[in-house]
Write an enzyme that holds these catalytic residues in place. Structure first.
Site, PDB file in Angstrom:
ATOM      1  CG  ASP A  86      24.652  64.874 117.209  1.00 32.77           C
ATOM      2  OD1 ASP A  86      23.850  64.447 116.498  1.00 32.77           O
ATOM      3  OD2 ASP A  86      25.673  65.678 116.942  1.00 32.77           O
ATOM      4  CE  LYS A 117      15.007  62.603 106.043  1.00 27.60           C
ATOM      5  NZ  LYS A 117      13.658  62.194 106.289  1.00 27.60           N
TER       6      LYS A 117
HETATM    7  N1  SAM Z   1      10.054  61.087 112.530  1.00 27.97           N
HETATM    8  C1  SAM Z   1       9.887  62.230 113.126  1.00 27.97           C
HETATM    9  C2  SAM Z   1       8.218  62.457 113.096  1.00 27.97           C
HETATM   10  O1  SAM Z   1       7.737  61.296 112.761  1.00 27.97           O
HETATM   11  O2  SAM Z   1       7.563  63.233 113.922  1.00 27.97           O
HETATM   12  C3  SAM Z   1      10.164  63.587 112.273  1.00 27.97           C
HETATM   13  C4  SAM Z   1      11.514  63.632 112.172  1.00 27.97           C
HETATM   14  S1  SAM Z   1      11.937  65.299 111.543  1.00 27.97           S
HETATM   15  C5  SAM Z   1      11.780  64.859 109.607  1.00 27.97           C
HETATM   16  C6  SAM Z   1      13.580  65.338 111.637  1.00 27.97           C
HETATM   17  C7  SAM Z   1      13.995  65.580 112.922  1.00 27.97           C
HETATM   18  O3  SAM Z   1      15.461  65.350 113.028  1.00 27.97           O
HETATM   19  C8  SAM Z   1      14.185  67.037 113.680  1.00 27.97           C
HETATM   20  O4  SAM Z   1      13.007  67.091 114.618  1.00 27.97           O
HETATM   21  C9  SAM Z   1      15.200  67.245 113.929  1.00 27.97           C
HETATM   22  O5  SAM Z   1      15.509  68.053 115.143  1.00 27.97           O
HETATM   23  C10 SAM Z   1      16.003  66.043 114.130  1.00 27.97           C
HETATM   24  N2  SAM Z   1      17.378  65.936 113.941  1.00 27.97           N
HETATM   25  C11 SAM Z   1      18.159  66.494 112.928  1.00 27.97           C
HETATM   26  N3  SAM Z   1      19.538  66.372 113.059  1.00 27.97           N
HETATM   27  C12 SAM Z   1      19.604  65.644 114.323  1.00 27.97           C
HETATM   28  C13 SAM Z   1      20.602  65.200 115.002  1.00 27.97           C
HETATM   29  N4  SAM Z   1      21.894  65.324 114.856  1.00 27.97           N
HETATM   30  N5  SAM Z   1      20.373  64.490 116.347  1.00 27.97           N
HETATM   31  C14 SAM Z   1      19.200  64.508 116.728  1.00 27.97           C
HETATM   32  N6  SAM Z   1      18.093  65.010 116.256  1.00 27.97           N
HETATM   33  C15 SAM Z   1      18.203  65.457 114.548  1.00 27.97           C
END
Ligand code: SAM
Length: 364
Positions: free
Chosen positions: A260, A305
């Site tokens: 996380d 966001k």
């Molecule tokens: N920056 C990435 C790329 O360029 O490929 C895309 C990221 S995507 C918009 C958002 C990511 O945040 C997702 O893969 C999701 O699994 C991750 N995510 C959301 N909440 C999270 C958390 N609490 N801890 C780790 N990852 C998280």
């Protein structure tokens, strides 16, 4: 010709309300009051101050870098609605008579909408004739600090004005056009690429993104942001429960931690923390403040966001929260925030440490 002394601001479609609220606030802070014309989905805002000369004053006194939602802007001298198809140049020159001095360049623009795109061929066809006419009039000179902007709203209608080169975006409409590299794992890669181009100078990119530096990428999967760092030979800890692109893992520069992002603690301070997690902006702001305050990273780029209704208010709340936290921790910082071209319902924030001659605490 209708005279509209005002400020013309380009923004993302759908963010006209935020752009308008922000310019009103920033102008008021330098003592200029006015109202905005901000038609929904028009991708621009016209700020009309009460006093003559006040648009130029706001353009001089408010740095564009302080405006999150405006990508580009110029002092609008006139709105022409009568441009004849057989000679648009002469009336435009007439409208541009009030530009305070010679200019170094000419930008022909449209609002960034589908309707605007249909006018780009017209802009291309007029660019050279307008430059020639300006040159013939002795009003085009190298090494001066002004630029002309003409923004077409229709084939016969355009705002015409000028901007200071030092306080405007270097690209027409403030749009940096980038291609998704073929080996990049996601389109999101362009958000970090644009952020690094926007927030850092070429020198800073050279100094702050050196081979061997360390980065943590929170919410990294599938790896578009990590790809930008790896391509600069940084070592990246990619924190995400989702799968990373195997080619990135094969680079030997990426360690994937299925954790996380809110709980992850780096074992030692790193040069960069980047974060693109889809989460409430308040939680991300709080997390970024913690990383900076505790010295876990030196530089950071993170996205906030903004899917909610009160986007401007929410953003201000987040930035103020970071500000208060870092001020009370007496952490010196330089923070900038912008809605970049590749951002959608979000804005990008960058914090860079200015004393980059030495490495962060505890990092060897
Ligand atoms: N920056 C990435 C790329 O360029 O490929 C895309 C990221 S995507 C918009 C958002 C990511 O945040 C997702 O893969 C999701 O699994 C991750 N995510 C959301 N909440 C999270 C958390 N609490 N801890 C780790 N990852 C998280």
């Amino acid at each position: 010709m209708s005279t509209v002394p005002g400020l013309f601001l380009h923004c993302r479609t759908g963010f006209e309300g935020e752009c308008a609220a922000e310019i009103r606030d920033r102008a008021a802070a330098v003592g200029v009051h006015g109202y905005c014309k901000a038609k929904p989905d028009s991708a621009y805002v016209l700020f009309q101050p009460q006093g003559a000369g006040d648009a130029a004053r706001v353009h001089r006194q408010v740095p564009l870098a302080q405006l999150v939602f405006a990508r580009q802007w110029f002092v609008a001298l006139a709105l022409r609605k009568d441009l004849p198809a057989d000679d648009r140049i002469a009336p435009l020159l007439e409208s541009l008579a009030g530009v305070p001095g010679p200019v170094a360049e000419v930008f022909l623009e449209t609002p960034d909408t589908n309707q605007g795109k249909q006018l780009s061929a017209l802009c291309r066809s007029l660019a050279a004739p307008l430059r020639r006419a300006m040159k013939a009039a002795g009003r085009l000179q190298p090494d001066v600090a002004l630029r002309i902007h003409v923004c077409f709203l229709g084939t016969g209608a355009a705002y015409a004005g000028y901007a200071d080169l030092d306080n405007s975006a270097p690209a027409a409409m403030g749009i940096v056009r980038l291609r998704v590299p073929r080996s990049a794992p996601s389109r999101s890669t362009l958000k970090l690429e644009e952020a690094l181009l926007h927030f850092l100078s070429a020198d800073e990119r050279g100094q702050l993104l050196r081979p061997g530096m360390e980065a943590v990428d929170l919410g990294a999967a599938p790896g578009g942001w990590a790809w930008q760092l790896v391509r600069r030979h940084l070592r990246v800890t990619a924190v995400d429960n989702g799968a990373m692109d195997p080619r990135l893992l094969d680079s030997g520069l990426v360690a994937h931690r299925r954790e996380d992002g809110f709980r992850y603690r780096p074992p030692h301070p790193v040069d960069w923390m980047v974060c693109d997690m889809v989460e409430q902006p308040g939680r991300i702001a709080d997390l970024a403040a913690r990383w900076i305050e505790r010295g876990w990273c030196r530089h950071t780029v993170f996205n906030l966001k903004l899917p909610m209704k009160q986007r401007y208010r929410e953003l201000r709340r987040c930035l103020e929260h970071i500000d208060i936290r870092l001020q009370s921790a007496r952490v010196p910082y330089h923070m900038s925030c912008k809605q970049l071209y590749h951002d959608r319902e979000e804005v990008t924030t960058c914090r860079r440490w200015c004393g980059w001659a030495s490495r962060p605490r505890g990092n060897g």
